[in-house]
Design a protein around this motif. Structure first.
Motif, mmCIF file in Angstrom:
data_model
loop_
_atom_site.group_PDB
_atom_site.id
_atom_site.type_symbol
_atom_site.label_atom_id
_atom_site.label_comp_id
_atom_site.label_asym_id
_atom_site.label_seq_id
_atom_site.Cartn_x
_atom_site.Cartn_y
_atom_site.Cartn_z
ATOM 1 N N ILE A 160 -4.521 27.024 19.231
ATOM 2 C CA ILE A 160 -4.105 27.714 20.460
ATOM 3 C C ILE A 160 -5.185 27.480 21.511
ATOM 4 C CG2 ILE A 160 -3.594 29.932 21.537
ATOM 5 C CD1 ILE A 160 -2.912 30.996 18.752
ATOM 6 N N ASN A 161 -4.820 26.868 22.620
ATOM 7 C CA ASN A 161 -5.771 26.676 23.714
ATOM 8 C C ASN A 161 -5.671 27.775 24.762
ATOM 9 O OD1 ASN A 161 -6.645 24.337 22.535
ATOM 10 N ND2 ASN A 161 -5.266 23.039 23.722
ATOM 11 N N ARG A 162 -4.518 28.422 24.782
ATOM 12 C CA ARG A 162 -4.246 29.403 25.827
ATOM 13 C C ARG A 162 -3.196 30.386 25.313
ATOM 14 N NH1 ARG A 162 -3.007 25.736 28.753
ATOM 15 N NH2 ARG A 162 -5.014 25.305 29.640
ATOM 16 N N ILE A 163 -3.203 31.595 25.854
ATOM 17 C CA ILE A 163 -2.188 32.595 25.522
ATOM 18 C C ILE A 163 -1.534 33.049 26.817
ATOM 19 C CG2 ILE A 163 -1.784 34.924 24.635
ATOM 20 C CD1 ILE A 163 -4.179 34.482 22.749
ATOM 21 N N LYS A 164 -0.213 33.115 26.811
ATOM 22 C CA LYS A 164 0.548 33.688 27.923
ATOM 23 C C LYS A 164 1.312 34.875 27.369
ATOM 24 C CE LYS A 164 1.390 30.696 31.699
ATOM 25 N NZ LYS A 164 0.487 31.208 32.655
ATOM 26 N N ILE A 165 1.052 36.039 27.940
ATOM 27 C CA ILE A 165 1.749 37.258 27.536
ATOM 28 C C ILE A 165 2.842 37.516 28.564
ATOM 29 C CG2 ILE A 165 1.528 39.737 27.143
ATOM 30 C CD1 ILE A 165 -1.424 39.182 26.383
ATOM 31 N N ILE A 166 4.041 37.732 28.072
ATOM 32 C CA ILE A 166 5.191 37.927 28.945
ATOM 33 C C ILE A 166 5.853 39.249 28.591
ATOM 34 C CG2 ILE A 166 7.436 36.979 29.624
ATOM 35 C CD1 ILE A 166 6.111 34.199 28.751
ATOM 36 N N ALA A 167 6.021 40.103 29.606
ATOM 37 C CA ALA A 167 6.562 41.440 29.355
ATOM 38 C C ALA A 167 7.056 42.061 30.652
ATOM 39 C CB ALA A 167 5.487 42.316 28.724
ATOM 40 N N SER A 168 7.629 43.242 30.532
ATOM 41 C CA SER A 168 8.101 44.016 31.684
ATOM 42 C C SER A 168 7.708 45.474 31.508
ATOM 43 C CB SER A 168 9.632 43.944 31.787
ATOM 44 O OG SER A 168 10.063 42.633 31.985
ATOM 45 N N ASN A 199 -3.278 34.874 30.091
ATOM 46 C CA ASN A 199 -2.634 35.315 31.328
ATOM 47 C C ASN A 199 -1.475 36.235 30.981
ATOM 48 O OD1 ASN A 199 -4.157 33.689 33.234
ATOM 49 N ND2 ASN A 199 -3.141 31.958 32.250
ATOM 50 N N VAL A 200 -1.180 37.157 31.878
ATOM 51 C CA VAL A 200 -0.065 38.074 31.699
ATOM 52 C C VAL A 200 0.917 37.843 32.835
ATOM 53 C CG1 VAL A 200 0.618 40.479 31.362
ATOM 54 C CG2 VAL A 200 -1.679 39.745 30.703
ATOM 55 N N GLU A 201 2.185 37.696 32.488
ATOM 56 C CA GLU A 201 3.221 37.427 33.484
ATOM 57 C C GLU A 201 4.372 38.416 33.315
ATOM 58 O OE1 GLU A 201 3.020 34.873 35.655
ATOM 59 O OE2 GLU A 201 1.281 33.875 34.791
ATOM 60 N N TYR A 202 4.979 38.798 34.438
ATOM 61 C CA TYR A 202 6.203 39.589 34.371
ATOM 62 C C TYR A 202 7.327 38.690 33.882
ATOM 63 C CZ TYR A 202 4.284 43.628 36.800
ATOM 64 O OH TYR A 202 3.549 44.729 37.143
ATOM 65 N N ALA A 203 8.129 39.195 32.974
ATOM 66 C CA ALA A 203 9.229 38.409 32.413
ATOM 67 C C ALA A 203 10.180 37.921 33.491
ATOM 68 C CB ALA A 203 9.986 39.241 31.373
ATOM 69 N N SER A 204 10.451 38.746 34.485
ATOM 70 C CA SER A 204 11.380 38.343 35.551
ATOM 71 C C SER A 204 10.828 37.156 36.340
ATOM 72 C CB SER A 204 11.659 39.515 36.494
ATOM 73 O OG SER A 204 10.464 39.991 37.071
ATOM 74 N N LEU A 223 0.210 29.730 23.168
ATOM 75 C CA LEU A 223 0.996 30.699 22.408
ATOM 76 C C LEU A 223 1.605 31.664 23.422
ATOM 77 C CD1 LEU A 223 1.966 32.043 19.769
ATOM 78 C CD2 LEU A 223 -0.162 33.371 19.801
ATOM 79 N N TYR A 224 2.919 31.764 23.410
ATOM 80 C CA TYR A 224 3.630 32.670 24.309
ATOM 81 C C TYR A 224 3.936 33.951 23.544
ATOM 82 C CZ TYR A 224 3.998 28.628 27.302
ATOM 83 O OH TYR A 224 3.683 27.549 28.097
ATOM 84 N N VAL A 263 13.865 38.769 26.964
ATOM 85 C CA VAL A 263 14.652 37.897 26.078
ATOM 86 C C VAL A 263 15.068 36.634 26.830
ATOM 87 C CG1 VAL A 263 16.825 37.681 24.797
ATOM 88 C CG2 VAL A 263 15.443 39.745 24.554
ATOM 89 N N GLY A 264 15.451 36.769 28.096
ATOM 90 C CA GLY A 264 15.826 35.596 28.894
ATOM 91 C C GLY A 264 14.669 34.634 29.053
ATOM 92 N N ALA A 265 13.479 35.175 29.346
ATOM 93 C CA ALA A 265 12.288 34.325 29.471
ATOM 94 C C ALA A 265 11.972 33.658 28.133
ATOM 95 C CB ALA A 265 11.108 35.161 29.947
#
Length: 172
Positions: free
Chosen positions: A67-75, A98-103, A118-119, A132-134
């Motif tokens: 894993i070189n990077r982690i992206k956390i996706i949530a709302s 990094n943390v991203e909004y799912a939308s 790793l997402y 779930v869409g993301a």
């Protein structure tokens, strides 16, 4: 409980009268107690999760090695949990996170996609529409996916490559 109320103008003239139900106060009072119980139970849940997933400060779980990077996706509040986790991953594991909004991910062009990332999808229900869409769009690219959810029968838990159950009880 019902109460009769009156509305008056600035000059004291009665404009109209109405009846309203105050049962919402009982509901709000009960919600306050439930929230207080939830807050107090956090220590218990953290100890339980620590016992399950950590040994000698190491995560004991089936996760990808490279894993070189982690992206956390949530709302919503799951996004807040992701912000906390970002600090954990960066300080403990030294992996850029990094943390991203799912939308936002759902509506992006996916120019950020990387196979060594790793997402991580965080969702209390595991069925949040945007999350779930993301997940589906990112999974189509061949990404490594992990979910953190409270629902082992959810879409995310069943479809992600790696799954963590937080098992903290019913969501209010």
């Amino acid at each position: 409980m019902s109460r009769k109320s009156s509305i008056y103008t600035f000059f004291g003239k009665k404009e109209y009268e109405y009846r309203h139900n105050l049962s919402f106060l009982d509901y709000n009072m009960n919600m306050s107690y439930m929230m207080e119980d939830e807050i107090k139970s956090q220590i218990e849940f953290i100890e339980k999760l620590t016992d399950i997933y950590f040994v000698n400060y190491c995560v004991c779980a089936d996760i990808p090695v490279k894993i070189n990077r982690i992206k956390i996706i949530a709302s919503g509040s799951s996004y807040n949990a992701g912000c906390f986790a970002k600090n954990f991953f960066e300080e403990i594991s030294q992996v850029e996170t990094n943390v991203e909004y799912a939308s936002e991910v759902l509506n992006s062009d996916f120019s950020f996609f990387d196979t060594d990332t790793l997402y991580i999808f965080i969702s209390q229900s595991g069925n949040s529409k945007d999350t779930v869409g993301a997940f589906k769009k990112i999974k189509e690219k061949g990404a490594k996916t992990l979910c953190v959810t409270n629902n082992q029968k959810s879409i995310l838990y069943e479809k992600c490559d790696y799954s963590f159950s937080i098992d903290v009880g019913k969501e209010y």
